[in-house]
Design an enzyme around this catalytic site. Sequence first.
Site, PDB file in Angstrom:
ATOM      1  N   TYR A 146     -26.381 -56.430  53.927  1.00 39.84           N
ATOM      2  CA  TYR A 146     -27.839 -56.455  54.029  1.00 39.84           C
ATOM      3  C   TYR A 146     -28.260 -55.558  55.186  1.00 39.84           C
ATOM      4  O   TYR A 146     -27.651 -55.593  56.256  1.00 39.84           O
ATOM      5  CB  TYR A 146     -28.316 -57.898  54.287  1.00 39.84           C
ATOM      6  CG  TYR A 146     -29.801 -57.992  54.520  1.00 39.84           C
ATOM      7  CD1 TYR A 146     -30.700 -57.891  53.457  1.00 39.84           C
ATOM      8  CD2 TYR A 146     -30.318 -58.166  55.803  1.00 39.84           C
ATOM      9  CE1 TYR A 146     -32.064 -57.954  53.666  1.00 39.84           C
ATOM     10  CE2 TYR A 146     -31.688 -58.235  56.021  1.00 39.84           C
ATOM     11  CZ  TYR A 146     -32.553 -58.130  54.948  1.00 39.84           C
ATOM     12  OH  TYR A 146     -33.915 -58.189  55.152  1.00 39.84           O
ATOM     13  N   ASP A 197     -40.284 -55.348  65.510  1.00 36.50           N
ATOM     14  CA  ASP A 197     -40.300 -55.328  64.035  1.00 36.50           C
ATOM     15  C   ASP A 197     -41.739 -55.415  63.530  1.00 36.50           C
ATOM     16  O   ASP A 197     -42.164 -56.422  62.978  1.00 36.50           O
ATOM     17  CB  ASP A 197     -39.458 -56.525  63.556  1.00 36.50           C
ATOM     18  CG  ASP A 197     -39.365 -56.626  62.043  1.00 36.50           C
ATOM     19  OD1 ASP A 197     -39.624 -55.625  61.353  1.00 36.50           O
ATOM     20  OD2 ASP A 197     -39.034 -57.729  61.562  1.00 36.50           O
ATOM     21  N   ASP A 230     -34.072 -53.762  53.417  1.00 35.68           N
ATOM     22  CA  ASP A 230     -35.407 -54.284  53.676  1.00 35.68           C
ATOM     23  C   ASP A 230     -36.366 -53.096  53.797  1.00 35.68           C
ATOM     24  O   ASP A 230     -36.242 -52.284  54.717  1.00 35.68           O
ATOM     25  CB  ASP A 230     -35.314 -55.052  55.014  1.00 35.68           C
ATOM     26  CG  ASP A 230     -36.607 -55.614  55.532  1.00 35.68           C
ATOM     27  OD1 ASP A 230     -37.634 -55.412  54.894  1.00 35.68           O
ATOM     28  OD2 ASP A 230     -36.566 -56.272  56.595  1.00 35.68           O
ATOM     29  N   ASP A 249     -39.633 -53.494  54.164  1.00 40.22           N
ATOM     30  CA  ASP A 249     -40.858 -54.045  54.760  1.00 40.22           C
ATOM     31  C   ASP A 249     -41.991 -54.116  53.723  1.00 40.22           C
ATOM     32  O   ASP A 249     -41.816 -54.701  52.682  1.00 40.22           O
ATOM     33  CB  ASP A 249     -41.295 -53.210  55.980  1.00 40.22           C
ATOM     34  CG  ASP A 249     -40.355 -53.381  57.173  1.00 40.22           C
ATOM     35  OD1 ASP A 249     -39.590 -54.357  57.201  1.00 40.22           O
ATOM     36  OD2 ASP A 249     -40.393 -52.523  58.067  1.00 40.22           O
ATOM     37  N   HIS A 290     -35.917 -55.171  49.215  1.00 42.42           N
ATOM     38  CA  HIS A 290     -37.010 -56.147  49.107  1.00 42.42           C
ATOM     39  C   HIS A 290     -38.279 -55.622  49.748  1.00 42.42           C
ATOM     40  O   HIS A 290     -38.265 -54.907  50.732  1.00 42.42           O
ATOM     41  CB  HIS A 290     -36.625 -57.538  49.617  1.00 42.42           C
ATOM     42  CG  HIS A 290     -36.371 -57.677  51.084  1.00 42.42           C
ATOM     43  ND1 HIS A 290     -37.358 -57.705  52.026  1.00 42.42           N
ATOM     44  CD2 HIS A 290     -35.210 -57.850  51.749  1.00 42.42           C
ATOM     45  CE1 HIS A 290     -36.826 -57.889  53.214  1.00 42.42           C
ATOM     46  NE2 HIS A 290     -35.514 -57.960  53.092  1.00 42.42           N
ATOM     47  N   GLU A 347     -42.272 -56.911  50.828  1.00 47.96           N
ATOM     48  CA  GLU A 347     -42.957 -58.163  51.193  1.00 47.96           C
ATOM     49  C   GLU A 347     -44.474 -58.048  51.104  1.00 47.96           C
ATOM     50  O   GLU A 347     -45.027 -56.945  51.126  1.00 47.96           O
ATOM     51  CB  GLU A 347     -42.538 -58.574  52.610  1.00 47.96           C
ATOM     52  CG  GLU A 347     -43.076 -57.682  53.698  1.00 47.96           C
ATOM     53  CD  GLU A 347     -42.288 -57.779  54.999  1.00 47.96           C
ATOM     54  OE1 GLU A 347     -41.053 -57.900  54.973  1.00 47.96           O
ATOM     55  OE2 GLU A 347     -42.943 -57.707  56.058  1.00 47.96           O
ATOM     56  N   CYS A 388     -42.093 -60.443  62.111  1.00 48.96           N
ATOM     57  CA  CYS A 388     -40.988 -61.274  61.619  1.00 48.96           C
ATOM     58  C   CYS A 388     -41.567 -62.434  60.829  1.00 48.96           C
ATOM     59  O   CYS A 388     -42.532 -63.070  61.263  1.00 48.96           O
ATOM     60  CB  CYS A 388     -40.161 -61.786  62.797  1.00 48.96           C
ATOM     61  SG  CYS A 388     -39.122 -63.191  62.364  1.00 48.96           S
ATOM     62  N   ARG A 437     -40.577 -60.345  48.236  1.00 45.41           N
ATOM     63  CA  ARG A 437     -40.589 -61.385  49.279  1.00 45.41           C
ATOM     64  C   ARG A 437     -42.000 -61.895  49.450  1.00 45.41           C
ATOM     65  O   ARG A 437     -42.948 -61.110  49.486  1.00 45.41           O
ATOM     66  CB  ARG A 437     -40.082 -60.784  50.589  1.00 45.41           C
ATOM     67  CG  ARG A 437     -40.471 -61.569  51.831  1.00 45.41           C
ATOM     68  CD  ARG A 437     -39.757 -61.057  53.060  1.00 45.41           C
ATOM     69  NE  ARG A 437     -40.512 -61.327  54.259  1.00 45.41           N
ATOM     70  CZ  ARG A 437     -40.108 -61.017  55.476  1.00 45.41           C
ATOM     71  NH1 ARG A 437     -38.955 -60.413  55.672  1.00 45.41           N
ATOM     72  NH2 ARG A 437     -40.846 -61.305  56.531  1.00 45.41           N
ATOM     73  N   GLU A 451     -39.735 -66.654  52.201  1.00 43.61           N
ATOM     74  CA  GLU A 451     -39.572 -66.571  53.658  1.00 43.61           C
ATOM     75  C   GLU A 451     -40.046 -67.839  54.360  1.00 43.61           C
ATOM     76  O   GLU A 451     -41.091 -68.410  54.020  1.00 43.61           O
ATOM     77  CB  GLU A 451     -40.354 -65.349  54.163  1.00 43.61           C
ATOM     78  CG  GLU A 451     -40.259 -65.091  55.652  1.00 43.61           C
ATOM     79  CD  GLU A 451     -38.866 -64.712  56.157  1.00 43.61           C
ATOM     80  OE1 GLU A 451     -37.891 -65.432  55.829  1.00 43.61           O
ATOM     81  OE2 GLU A 451     -38.753 -63.737  56.903  1.00 43.61           O
ATOM     82  N   ASN A 460     -33.021 -66.685  53.656  1.00 46.43           N
ATOM     83  CA  ASN A 460     -32.821 -65.979  54.923  1.00 46.43           C
ATOM     84  C   ASN A 460     -32.353 -66.945  56.013  1.00 46.43           C
ATOM     85  O   ASN A 460     -33.123 -67.774  56.478  1.00 46.43           O
ATOM     86  CB  ASN A 460     -34.182 -65.352  55.300  1.00 46.43           C
ATOM     87  CG  ASN A 460     -34.153 -64.616  56.615  1.00 46.43           C
ATOM     88  OD1 ASN A 460     -33.099 -64.420  57.222  1.00 46.43           O
ATOM     89  ND2 ASN A 460     -35.321 -64.191  57.060  1.00 46.43           N
TER      90      ASN A 460
END
Length: 300
Positions: free
Chosen positions: A48, A62, A89, A91, A116, A118, A126, A162, A192, A214
């Site tokens: 990942y 992040d 990821d 984002d 993924h 989101e 986060c 996500r 999440e 996660n």
Amino acid sequence: MLFPECTPNEKRKNLRVALKTGKLLQFPGSWSPLISMAIEKQNFDGIYISGSVISNDLGYPDIGMTTLSEVAQRGRQIARTSILPTIIDIDTGFGEPMNVTRSVQEMIEMGLAGCHIEDQMNPKRCGHLDGKSIIGQEEMLRKVKAAVHGKKLDKNFFIIARTDARATEGLDKAIERAKAYVDAGAECIFIEALENEKEFELFRKAISAPLLVNMTEFGKSKLFTYNQLSNLGYNIVIYPVTAFRLAMKASIDGLLEIKNKGTQEEILGKMQHRKDLYSLTKYEDYNEFDQDIFNFKLKN
Ligand SMILES: C[C@](O)(C(=O)O)[C@H](CC(=O)O)C(=O)O
Ligand SMILES: [Mg+2]
């Protein structure tokens, strides 16, 4: 096998086969090609790549400061070193729906097995922090469809949607969104920051698609064991920041030791030995090309 002998397309197909077994797949987070080689050596199911870790490693929080090119390039470096499938990821997808299609295509071209996207609003944060905002369901559906559109380059690329809706809109809304994302073509849902076992159970019961969970540390979700998650019926578990947190703590502790004691002599046992590093990079095996490469003895 000196260089990974598995094409990106084979890795994507392997991920699909592995998912069909019904076994919970473990994907530890990697931020460098070498860590991926260590993950493969420990026989994990996949790799990942965390958006948080790429950002942090570049010195940013992040919050969506990284660019598509940076993330794609790092993805390529990491994915190419291993025969394992790598999920990345992306984002919020680096922009509007049309950018999401481009982002997915880049990840396909870079050899990733899946990604993924989101439903957070920019600037994102986060998923385990308070104060998140999410985009409307319709807007996210456009992004999911755009991601699926990008799969025209390889239908085996795995699209994970996500949702961060649990914290902002509650569990029922998160379930409603997840169902809509699946209807729009997402093949897996990353839910999440669920807060307890009951929520994990309810979410599993409500969604028929594969689910990603996660297990990030110091967040909102309890750290469940492999068996607990497997019994809950989840399909992929990520440990996104674990190796990075371990490496950072060990590195800072080591630096302090040198500063305070003037030598690293007493912490040698905590370091990866030169021998182990050379074994991981398969140094000796390069003699296959040139006998003068590994022609020395190593100290214990
Ligand atoms: C999974 C995650 O998106 C990541 O970038 O690794 C983060 C992890 C973390 O910050 O601990 C997340 O938003 O959960
Ligand atoms: Mg992230």
